[in-house]
Design an enzyme around this catalytic site. Structure first.
Site, mmCIF file in Angstrom:
data_model
loop_
_atom_site.group_PDB
_atom_site.id
_atom_site.type_symbol
_atom_site.label_atom_id
_atom_site.label_comp_id
_atom_site.label_asym_id
_atom_site.label_seq_id
_atom_site.Cartn_x
_atom_site.Cartn_y
_atom_site.Cartn_z
ATOM 1 N N ASP B 67 41.320 37.990 43.442
ATOM 2 C CA ASP B 67 40.610 38.313 44.673
ATOM 3 C C ASP B 67 40.403 37.113 45.590
ATOM 4 O O ASP B 67 40.195 37.278 46.777
ATOM 5 C CB ASP B 67 39.264 38.982 44.366
ATOM 6 C CG ASP B 67 38.390 38.123 43.470
ATOM 7 O OD1 ASP B 67 38.832 37.021 43.080
ATOM 8 O OD2 ASP B 67 37.273 38.550 43.159
ATOM 9 N N ARG B 250 31.919 40.194 46.848
ATOM 10 C CA ARG B 250 33.179 40.809 47.231
ATOM 11 C C ARG B 250 33.081 41.436 48.612
ATOM 12 O O ARG B 250 32.003 41.573 49.174
ATOM 13 C CB ARG B 250 33.558 41.874 46.195
ATOM 14 C CG ARG B 250 33.887 41.321 44.820
ATOM 15 C CD ARG B 250 35.246 40.680 44.794
ATOM 16 N NE ARG B 250 36.262 41.612 45.258
ATOM 17 C CZ ARG B 250 37.095 42.260 44.462
ATOM 18 N NH1 ARG B 250 37.072 42.045 43.168
ATOM 19 N NH2 ARG B 250 37.987 43.087 44.965
ATOM 20 N N TYR B 259 31.845 36.266 36.803
ATOM 21 C CA TYR B 259 32.585 35.670 35.687
ATOM 22 C C TYR B 259 31.551 35.181 34.696
ATOM 23 O O TYR B 259 30.690 34.367 35.039
ATOM 24 C CB TYR B 259 33.442 34.497 36.161
ATOM 25 C CG TYR B 259 34.647 34.919 36.966
ATOM 26 C CD1 TYR B 259 35.784 35.418 36.332
ATOM 27 C CD2 TYR B 259 34.649 34.812 38.352
ATOM 28 C CE1 TYR B 259 36.895 35.801 37.072
ATOM 29 C CE2 TYR B 259 35.759 35.196 39.094
ATOM 30 C CZ TYR B 259 36.879 35.684 38.447
ATOM 31 O OH TYR B 259 37.971 36.068 39.173
ATOM 32 N N PRO B 342 41.382 32.390 35.841
ATOM 33 C CA PRO B 342 41.233 32.929 37.190
ATOM 34 C C PRO B 342 40.107 32.281 37.995
ATOM 35 O O PRO B 342 40.045 32.456 39.211
ATOM 36 C CB PRO B 342 40.922 34.403 36.933
ATOM 37 C CG PRO B 342 40.341 34.466 35.570
ATOM 38 C CD PRO B 342 40.879 33.302 34.806
#
Lengths: 621, 621
Positions: B67, B250, B259, B342
């Site tokens: 993302d 987001r 995370y 990530p």
């Protein structure tokens, strides 16, 4: 852009979940021009409103006549969420050059070159883009809406009748041009956006009044080779012997529009009588531009027209004498009620502004939020503006056609041209005081944000995520009223300060317009949307101690909306308080209409005035 | 945007006229992830190149893992003309907050809050947007291209063989997962963008080398209610007792990615062995965030993974020992040749950068413009960068997982985090000198525009229409080389000045790279595109007296392209010469690769060096 409020969905967030279609028609729009499409896109924002839009032609417009898009229209496109598409494809009018004959009468010279739009007139530029593309963007908004609204093409309006039916008092019959069938529709409201030869206008018995045009003009879009140096600038060219030419560069880097002065028509002549051809226009343009050469490779579109300025007395179906006793059901908008010359680039812009004014009013009445008498304000507000436009256009056309006798007269045209930059940008529109526009007794609290005019945006920082944004871009075309509460000095939303007291009032008081007018079960910001703007740096405002109303919980999960609070952008230039001359000591509360116009500027703590304002036209829920 | 060059067309200008399809395959791309789609979109720019792209899955990605989109990637999206779509939908990472335990070990406090991307690192922000949407935008570019390129879904690569065929030396067989059929394709080139378990990599006998992950992490996208005040900021949270949490807000205003640090894995364990559930992740996140509450309403997506940093030695099918004697036909890119954690938000970005590096090289060789040996540079350049990334990621992951023993250690993490802002923004990539990157002997002529790095854009005014634009946005993904000629003092393009001499050389000299490498009948800027930038105000440059090459005639009509010349933006802040430290006295000539990387900075008048540069790898036409 906010989405995922009622749960995560993959895919394009601009596509709304589809709702079931209904058989009845709340609003029937006749005509798919800029006025009709603006209205359709506006109404498409409401899943519970059923709209039909019809068009005589067999499909979407492919080549448009209009092309000038004023700053104000792009501000409105931002409300419909497609401004960036227009900005990307369009030609940007950054400067205007004025060319006049050389002193010896031979050839041309550049007399002046000025900025087209003055600084900070709008955050949006003045651009040129085919009307057809603007249509495409509106059609896209409509198609992605909950009702997947698409025009019914091949429908020619035959008759329009007002009946005594209380629910669906307008009956329209259409001839289907593809099948030959006759279709009958009953609607609550009908809006005629069907152009200068409007059948809706005729059915109301209204006529366009004013002067018919006598000056013949030609217009053409060409791909051409010339070494005229300003071919990619907007240019007003006055030649010594051959008349005037207006050059408007078009989108894509190569196409150019030329408006060419032809002869005056005789008393009984029409443009068509002169048998104008593209070759004639090319010849004339060449003569005006000489000694620069002009080698036209392709004429993409051309036309000849006479300038006329005409307007209707009233834009709905209620005669002046009946306005106290009945409310309108049929409206006309755009070219159906006012026509003018294209050169000032106003036609498409004013037509869209017509229905942007009307759309939210229709929605509020259909939703039972506002009294039907609100609908009178459409004709009142827009007819006055159309009249202004006609007057402006007449002066402009006269000046443009007048052969300047000397340098002074030429300079006069130029100065008029400059002076009217604000007007042609579309940002000078100011509605008169009414029950939805206050008198402006407290205008001094925000001198740069004029009551009756559109909210003039400025940059701020959004508190929740620290993002630099334009405050005006929160004003989406979603039918909501906004309260912008600019905090006074030292107020950062902590308890007992003015902003907290305002929130306390709006949240709990029985007289609070939010409490009175928000239907049960709807989000607290669904009718009146409060936003607060603080003067301090955003790092200094404590999110934790803000009033609940500035962190409202919404949707099926009760998620918190973090986009209600903004702070001054102290890093870049003057902040919004300086930029818009907002009283730093006292702050200011702005009431902003769903069409982005400022209804009131008042003290933050004057709760009664606030309640009274909405009490004039809203219906308690 | 430029269009209508070869005649006026109505409709969406981003849709190319359709060309006939061909049976042969120039490039076969295996895999529809970010690497595959970037390459497909790049190759789709060329109507004469036939591309196929296959995907194992049955349709487009709906929910993405990655993302984070680095500034550099958005610069690249601008080259593909969809940056504005990403900017509109995405969450913008403006600031980062660092939270640490209170001094008494109970609860958390905000230790610091910093700007995420330093000023003028890029004209683009760092944003967060679902990978699925990025895919959608690429698919849209492909679909609008001349060949209307769309992926072949349900194709699982079975075998890949290199044959002796000189034209189509790679044969691939696919199992069609929907029909069960076997499909065979022969291609000139094959690029494996098929992820960490790449079949293409396996067919080459390459392996990912490095450490397997031992640290287990959980990731989830949630809709949640919390009064943690920084929930809409990127936050690195280190708790006293429960490990670390990274919060990434987001797009859409409500969704949040977390995370979450879980336990270290044992030697022989895999993430799957731990039976991680969404509930476990929620519990853990709640413990770390305490005393702030976290009420998760919906988990939109979640996963558990171990951190591993692995990379292949070479990214093509030519062993080191054979590089002098043969050129590559099969390549691997993205996760197929490098994997990493990530959290640094690098995976998708580096994968896209891989194929943006490869795409123009393949096109140049397929067009017969460049020698096939150019293709060696892909593995050389990108393998080195992948290695750098792996090292960076390993350090970052270690620091993130290390439980800070004291305030100093915590502050150390924070400082590392800041220092690497440039790296994670993707703008630190610097390719080593090679035959397509000069040594930088004249770097002093433009100190802010480093040889081997991407062209760092700055604002300028376009001469023809006076529009403020970003110079870097002229660098479209169209396979063309650019020459940016920054004029020395007093040079406004008039005859006998340096810029005019450069144009004279490029236009007429037999050694001119434009003359040597532009195929007959093609537009003069179709291989090497010259742009000039003057220091003076744009009103002072005479369009009429510019050299022909800066007003080139193009297309079927010989229309003039007015977008080759730019001037300093003297109205707003430092101009490009100051901004990028360009030598005002001498000017500078930049050679810029089709992937926006600066190949050379040299004196404007050094024609031989210019000719020699292109001579190293180009093929005369």
């Amino acid at each position: 852009m906010q989405y995922h409020l009622n749960g995560f969905h993959s895919g394009d967030p601009s596509v709304a979940p589809e709702t079931a279609q209904s058989d009845h028609v709340d609003v029937l729009i006749v005509g798919c021009g800029p006025a009709g499409l603006t209205l359709a896109a506006q109404l498409a924002a409401f899943p519970d409103i059923s709209t039909r839009i019809t068009e005589r032609k067999s499909g979407p417009l492919e080549v448009g006549q209009a092309d000038g898009i004023a700053c104000r229209s792009i501000e409105m496109f931002e409300a419909f969420d497609f401004a960036e598409k227009v900005l990307k494809e369009a030609y940007w009018v950054n400067e205007v050059a004025f060319w006049r004959p050389q002193a010896d009468g031979k050839g041309l010279h550049r007399a002046d070159r000025i900025q087209d739009v003055e600084d900070d007139l709008s955050e949006m530029p003045h651009v040129i883009l085919s009307q057809a593309r603007v249509h495409d963007f509106y059609l896209d908004v409509m198609k992605k809406s909950a009702r997947r609204l698409e025009p019914d093409y091949n429908r020619e309006l035959a008759t329009l009748t007002r009946t005594d039916d209380t629910e669906f008092p307008v009956t329209a019959t259409f001839k289907c041009l593809d099948t030959g069938a006759i279709e009958t529709l009953r609607a609550r409201y009908v809006v005629g956006c069907d152009g200068a030869r409007s059948v809706v206008r005729r059915s109301l018995g209204h006529t366009l009044k004013g002067e018919a045009g006598r000056q013949l003009w030609g217009v053409m879009d060409v791909l051409a080779v010339t070494y005229f140096p300003d071919i990619r600038l907007k240019c007003a060219i006055q030649s010594a012997e051959h008349g005037s030419l207006l050059i408007i560069p078009r989108e894509g880097g190569y196409l150019v529009r030329m408006y060419i002065e032809l002869d005056a028509l005789n008393e009984d002549e029409r443009a068509a009588d002169r048998n104008v051809t593209a070759e004639m226009l090319t010849e004339k343009a060449r003569a005006i531009l000489a000694p620069y050469t002009l080698d036209v490779k392709e004429v993409a579109w051309w036309s000849a027209y006479e300038i006329g300025q005409r307007v209707c007395d009233v834009f709905d179906d209620v005669p002046q004498s009946d306005r106290k006793t009945r409310t309108p059901r049929i409206f006309i908008a755009g070219d159906a009620c006012h026509t003018h010359s294209p050169k000032a680039g106003q036609g498409m812009n004013v037509s869209m502004a017509d229905t942007f004014n009307l759309g939210w009013k229709l929605a509020a009445v259909l939703h039972g939020q506002a009294q039907p008498a609100l609908l009178h304000s459409y004709s009142q507000e827009r007819q006055a503006k159309a009249k202004e436009l006609i007057d402006f256009d007449r002066d402009m056309a006269r000046l443009f056609s007048a052969k300047p006798k000397n340098t002074e007269e030429a300079a006069q045209f130029q100065s008029y041209f400059k002076k009217h930059g604000r007007y042609t940008a579309g940002v000078e529109t100011r509605y008169e005081p009414s029950n939805i526009i206050c008198k402006g007794a407290h205008q001094a609290l925000a001198r740069g944000l004029k009551v009756g005019m559109r909210f003039h945006s400025a940059p701020v920082i959004r508190l929740g995520d620290g993002k630099p944004v334009h405050l005006g871009h929160t004003l989406k075309a979603d039918g909501r009223w906004r309260l912008f509460a600019f905090a006074g000095a030292g107020d950062t939303g902590q308890p007992n300060c003015q902003i907290a007291q305002l929130c306390q009032y709006l949240r709990n008081d029985v007289a609070s317009p939010i409490k009175r007018y928000t239907p049960h079960g709807h989000n607290i910001d669904s009718v009146i949307d409060l936003r607060a703007i603080f003067q301090t740096a955003h790092q200094e405002v404590q999110v934790d101690s803000l009033p609940d109303l500035l962190l409202p919980t919404k949707g099926r999960y009760g998620l918190i909306d973090y986009e209600k609070v903004f702070c001054s952008d102290l890093k870049n230039g003057p902040d919004i308080f300086d930029h818009r001359s907002i009283d730093r000591a006292r702050g200011a509360l702005l009431i902003i209409r769903p069409d982005q116009f400022i209804a009131a500027v008042q003290p933050v703590g004057d709760f009664d005035t606030l309640a009274n304002f909405f009490g004039r036209f809203m219906i308690p829920q």
